[in-house]
Write a protein that holds these residues in place. Sequence first.
Motif, PDB file in Angstrom:
ATOM      1  N   ALA A 203      -6.577  -7.610  -4.589  1.00  0.00           N
ATOM      2  CA  ALA A 203      -6.426  -8.140  -3.082  1.00  0.00           C
ATOM      3  C   ALA A 203      -7.063  -6.904  -2.310  1.00  0.00           C
ATOM      4  CB  ALA A 203      -5.074  -8.661  -2.809  1.00  0.00           C
ATOM      5  N   VAL A 204      -6.478  -5.841  -2.467  1.00  0.00           N
ATOM      6  CA  VAL A 204      -6.695  -4.361  -1.611  1.00  0.00           C
ATOM      7  C   VAL A 204      -8.201  -4.301  -1.850  1.00  0.00           C
ATOM      8  CG1 VAL A 204      -6.372  -1.998  -1.486  1.00  0.00           C
ATOM      9  CG2 VAL A 204      -4.570  -3.626  -1.933  1.00  0.00           C
ATOM     10  N   ARG A 205      -8.562  -4.322  -3.042  1.00  0.00           N
ATOM     11  CA  ARG A 205     -10.274  -4.039  -3.424  1.00  0.00           C
ATOM     12  C   ARG A 205     -11.313  -5.130  -2.724  1.00  0.00           C
ATOM     13  NH1 ARG A 205     -13.744  -2.625  -7.954  1.00  0.00           N
ATOM     14  NH2 ARG A 205     -15.574  -3.923  -7.680  1.00  0.00           N
ATOM     15  N   ALA A 206     -10.703  -6.384  -2.625  1.00  0.00           N
ATOM     16  CA  ALA A 206     -11.456  -7.344  -1.782  1.00  0.00           C
ATOM     17  C   ALA A 206     -11.387  -7.080  -0.367  1.00  0.00           C
ATOM     18  CB  ALA A 206     -10.865  -8.826  -2.227  1.00  0.00           C
ATOM     19  N   ASP A 207     -10.139  -6.516   0.361  1.00  0.00           N
ATOM     20  CA  ASP A 207     -10.158  -6.463   1.832  1.00  0.00           C
ATOM     21  C   ASP A 207     -11.245  -5.152   1.975  1.00  0.00           C
ATOM     22  OD1 ASP A 207      -8.904  -6.707   4.153  1.00  0.00           O
ATOM     23  OD2 ASP A 207      -8.326  -4.550   3.583  1.00  0.00           O
ATOM     24  N   ILE A 208     -11.008  -4.098   1.069  1.00  0.00           N
ATOM     25  CA  ILE A 208     -12.018  -2.988   1.308  1.00  0.00           C
ATOM     26  C   ILE A 208     -13.339  -3.236   1.397  1.00  0.00           C
ATOM     27  CG2 ILE A 208     -12.520  -0.696   0.694  1.00  0.00           C
ATOM     28  CD1 ILE A 208      -9.589  -0.372  -0.126  1.00  0.00           C
ATOM     29  N   VAL A 209     -13.739  -4.026   0.310  1.00  0.00           N
ATOM     30  CA  VAL A 209     -15.050  -4.491   0.223  1.00  0.00           C
ATOM     31  C   VAL A 209     -15.692  -5.431   1.171  1.00  0.00           C
ATOM     32  CG1 VAL A 209     -16.793  -5.498  -1.243  1.00  0.00           C
ATOM     33  CG2 VAL A 209     -15.039  -3.826  -2.303  1.00  0.00           C
ATOM     34  N   ALA A 210     -14.895  -6.330   1.761  1.00  0.00           N
ATOM     35  CA  ALA A 210     -15.302  -7.011   2.846  1.00  0.00           C
ATOM     36  C   ALA A 210     -15.377  -6.333   4.419  1.00  0.00           C
ATOM     37  CB  ALA A 210     -14.191  -8.370   3.127  1.00  0.00           C
ATOM     38  N   ARG A 211     -14.499  -5.498   4.478  1.00  0.00           N
ATOM     39  CA  ARG A 211     -14.707  -4.592   5.741  1.00  0.00           C
ATOM     40  C   ARG A 211     -15.638  -3.544   5.827  1.00  0.00           C
ATOM     41  NH1 ARG A 211     -10.449  -1.073   6.371  1.00  0.00           N
ATOM     42  NH2 ARG A 211      -9.571  -1.297   4.442  1.00  0.00           N
ATOM     43  N   GLU A 212     -16.139  -2.990   4.345  1.00  0.00           N
ATOM     44  CA  GLU A 212     -17.180  -2.153   4.106  1.00  0.00           C
ATOM     45  C   GLU A 212     -18.411  -3.157   4.402  1.00  0.00           C
ATOM     46  OE1 GLU A 212     -19.130   1.356   2.493  1.00  0.00           O
ATOM     47  OE2 GLU A 212     -17.121   1.002   3.094  1.00  0.00           O
ATOM     48  N   LYS A 213     -18.605  -4.396   4.110  1.00  0.00           N
ATOM     49  CA  LYS A 213     -19.795  -5.269   4.303  1.00  0.00           C
ATOM     50  C   LYS A 213     -19.850  -5.444   5.699  1.00  0.00           C
ATOM     51  CE  LYS A 213     -21.936  -9.367   2.925  1.00  0.00           C
ATOM     52  NZ  LYS A 213     -22.067 -10.637   1.887  1.00  0.00           N
ATOM     53  N   ALA A 214     -18.769  -5.680   6.328  1.00  0.00           N
ATOM     54  CA  ALA A 214     -19.050  -5.748   7.839  1.00  0.00           C
ATOM     55  C   ALA A 214     -19.122  -4.646   8.792  1.00  0.00           C
ATOM     56  CB  ALA A 214     -17.635  -6.363   8.222  1.00  0.00           C
ATOM     57  N   TYR A 215     -19.054  -3.586   8.204  1.00  0.00           N
ATOM     58  CA  TYR A 215     -19.254  -2.591   8.958  1.00  0.00           C
ATOM     59  C   TYR A 215     -20.514  -2.054   8.858  1.00  0.00           C
ATOM     60  CZ  TYR A 215     -18.558   2.673  10.199  1.00  0.00           C
ATOM     61  OH  TYR A 215     -18.594   3.987  10.661  1.00  0.00           O
ATOM     62  N   SER A 216     -21.007  -1.945   7.582  1.00  0.00           N
ATOM     63  CA  SER A 216     -22.404  -1.787   7.172  1.00  0.00           C
ATOM     64  C   SER A 216     -23.332  -2.712   7.968  1.00  0.00           C
ATOM     65  CB  SER A 216     -22.718  -1.678   5.790  1.00  0.00           C
ATOM     66  OG  SER A 216     -22.770  -2.973   5.286  1.00  0.00           O
ATOM     67  N   GLN A 217     -23.090  -4.120   7.813  1.00  0.00           N
ATOM     68  CA  GLN A 217     -24.222  -4.823   8.508  1.00  0.00           C
ATOM     69  C   GLN A 217     -24.125  -4.869   9.962  1.00  0.00           C
ATOM     70  OE1 GLN A 217     -22.928  -8.869   6.910  1.00  0.00           O
ATOM     71  NE2 GLN A 217     -23.951  -8.441   5.109  1.00  0.00           N
ATOM     72  N   ASP A 218     -22.934  -4.474  10.699  1.00  0.00           N
ATOM     73  CA  ASP A 218     -22.927  -4.361  12.101  1.00  0.00           C
ATOM     74  C   ASP A 218     -23.983  -3.138  12.313  1.00  0.00           C
ATOM     75  OD1 ASP A 218     -22.097  -4.364  14.788  1.00  0.00           O
ATOM     76  OD2 ASP A 218     -20.967  -2.664  14.545  1.00  0.00           O
ATOM     77  N   LEU A 219     -23.991  -1.965  11.608  1.00  0.00           N
ATOM     78  CA  LEU A 219     -24.835  -0.805  11.676  1.00  0.00           C
ATOM     79  C   LEU A 219     -26.272  -0.983  11.521  1.00  0.00           C
ATOM     80  CD1 LEU A 219     -22.280   1.893  10.041  1.00  0.00           C
ATOM     81  CD2 LEU A 219     -23.170   1.701  12.647  1.00  0.00           C
ATOM     82  N   GLN A 220     -26.574  -2.096  10.431  1.00  0.00           N
ATOM     83  CA  GLN A 220     -27.987  -2.308  10.206  1.00  0.00           C
ATOM     84  C   GLN A 220     -28.440  -3.359  11.417  1.00  0.00           C
ATOM     85  OE1 GLN A 220     -28.392  -4.151   6.125  1.00  0.00           O
ATOM     86  NE2 GLN A 220     -26.196  -3.593   5.965  1.00  0.00           N
ATOM     87  N   ARG A 221     -27.480  -4.036  12.179  1.00  0.00           N
ATOM     88  CA  ARG A 221     -28.029  -4.714  13.190  1.00  0.00           C
ATOM     89  C   ARG A 221     -28.306  -3.838  14.256  1.00  0.00           C
ATOM     90  NH1 ARG A 221     -23.645  -7.932  11.618  1.00  0.00           N
ATOM     91  NH2 ARG A 221     -24.148  -9.821  10.526  1.00  0.00           N
TER      92      ARG A 221
ATOM     93  N   GLY B  32     -29.289  -0.833  14.081  1.00  0.00           N
ATOM     94  CA  GLY B  32     -30.729   0.119  13.807  1.00  0.00           C
ATOM     95  C   GLY B  32     -30.547   1.323  13.288  1.00  0.00           C
ATOM     96  N   LYS B  33     -29.309   1.750  13.237  1.00  0.00           N
ATOM     97  CA  LYS B  33     -28.691   2.918  12.779  1.00  0.00           C
ATOM     98  C   LYS B  33     -28.801   2.941  11.337  1.00  0.00           C
ATOM     99  CE  LYS B  33     -26.866   4.357  16.747  1.00  0.00           C
ATOM    100  NZ  LYS B  33     -27.200   5.610  17.432  1.00  0.00           N
ATOM    101  N   TRP B  34     -28.567   1.869  10.397  1.00  0.00           N
ATOM    102  CA  TRP B  34     -28.800   1.750   8.926  1.00  0.00           C
ATOM    103  C   TRP B  34     -30.118   0.943   8.798  1.00  0.00           C
ATOM    104  CZ3 TRP B  34     -23.600   1.371   5.939  1.00  0.00           C
ATOM    105  CH2 TRP B  34     -23.760   1.684   4.844  1.00  0.00           C
ATOM    106  N   PRO B  35     -31.225   1.307   8.907  1.00  0.00           N
ATOM    107  CA  PRO B  35     -32.354   0.117   8.661  1.00  0.00           C
ATOM    108  C   PRO B  35     -32.578   0.068   7.283  1.00  0.00           C
ATOM    109  CG  PRO B  35     -33.327   2.525   9.582  1.00  0.00           C
ATOM    110  CD  PRO B  35     -31.772   2.706   9.488  1.00  0.00           C
ATOM    111  N   GLN B  36     -32.171   0.729   6.408  1.00  0.00           N
ATOM    112  CA  GLN B  36     -32.465   0.785   4.828  1.00  0.00           C
ATOM    113  C   GLN B  36     -31.366   0.653   4.042  1.00  0.00           C
ATOM    114  OE1 GLN B  36     -35.805  -0.479   3.540  1.00  0.00           O
ATOM    115  NE2 GLN B  36     -36.449  -0.786   5.629  1.00  0.00           N
ATOM    116  N   ILE B  37     -31.200  -0.226   3.047  1.00  0.00           N
ATOM    117  CA  ILE B  37     -30.235   0.019   2.033  1.00  0.00           C
ATOM    118  C   ILE B  37     -30.559  -0.708   0.765  1.00  0.00           C
ATOM    119  CG2 ILE B  37     -28.729  -2.040   3.013  1.00  0.00           C
ATOM    120  CD1 ILE B  37     -26.182  -0.592   1.815  1.00  0.00           C
TER     121      ILE B  37
END
Length: 93
Positions: free
Chosen positions: A18-36, A38-43
């Motif tokens: 459950a902790v893993r799933a929470d961290i991974v979900a927060r990571e995805k949201a954080y990275s996608q916000d940065l992609q939107r 333009g700060k993180w244009p490529q992954i």
Amino acid sequence: MLFHVRMDVHLPPDLDPAVRADIVAREKAYSQDLQRTGKWPQIWRIVGEYSNFSIFDVESGDELHEILSGLPLFSYMTIKVTPLAKHPSKIDD
């Protein structure tokens, strides 16, 4: 400034699912916000590893440090940062 960043994730095998799933979900949201923004244009996923190659387009190394240290998975990562400069042989688009 452009930076090439390699991120290798090393989650403990006994981490609560459950902790893993929470961290991974927060990571995805954080990275996608940065992609939107333009700060993180490529992954790019590195095949066969829990790792990625990314390109960041930020104002400074300090800003990149702030972004990377804000990653929910940061404490489980090994990160290598390489500053990039335009190559003199590149043909502009």
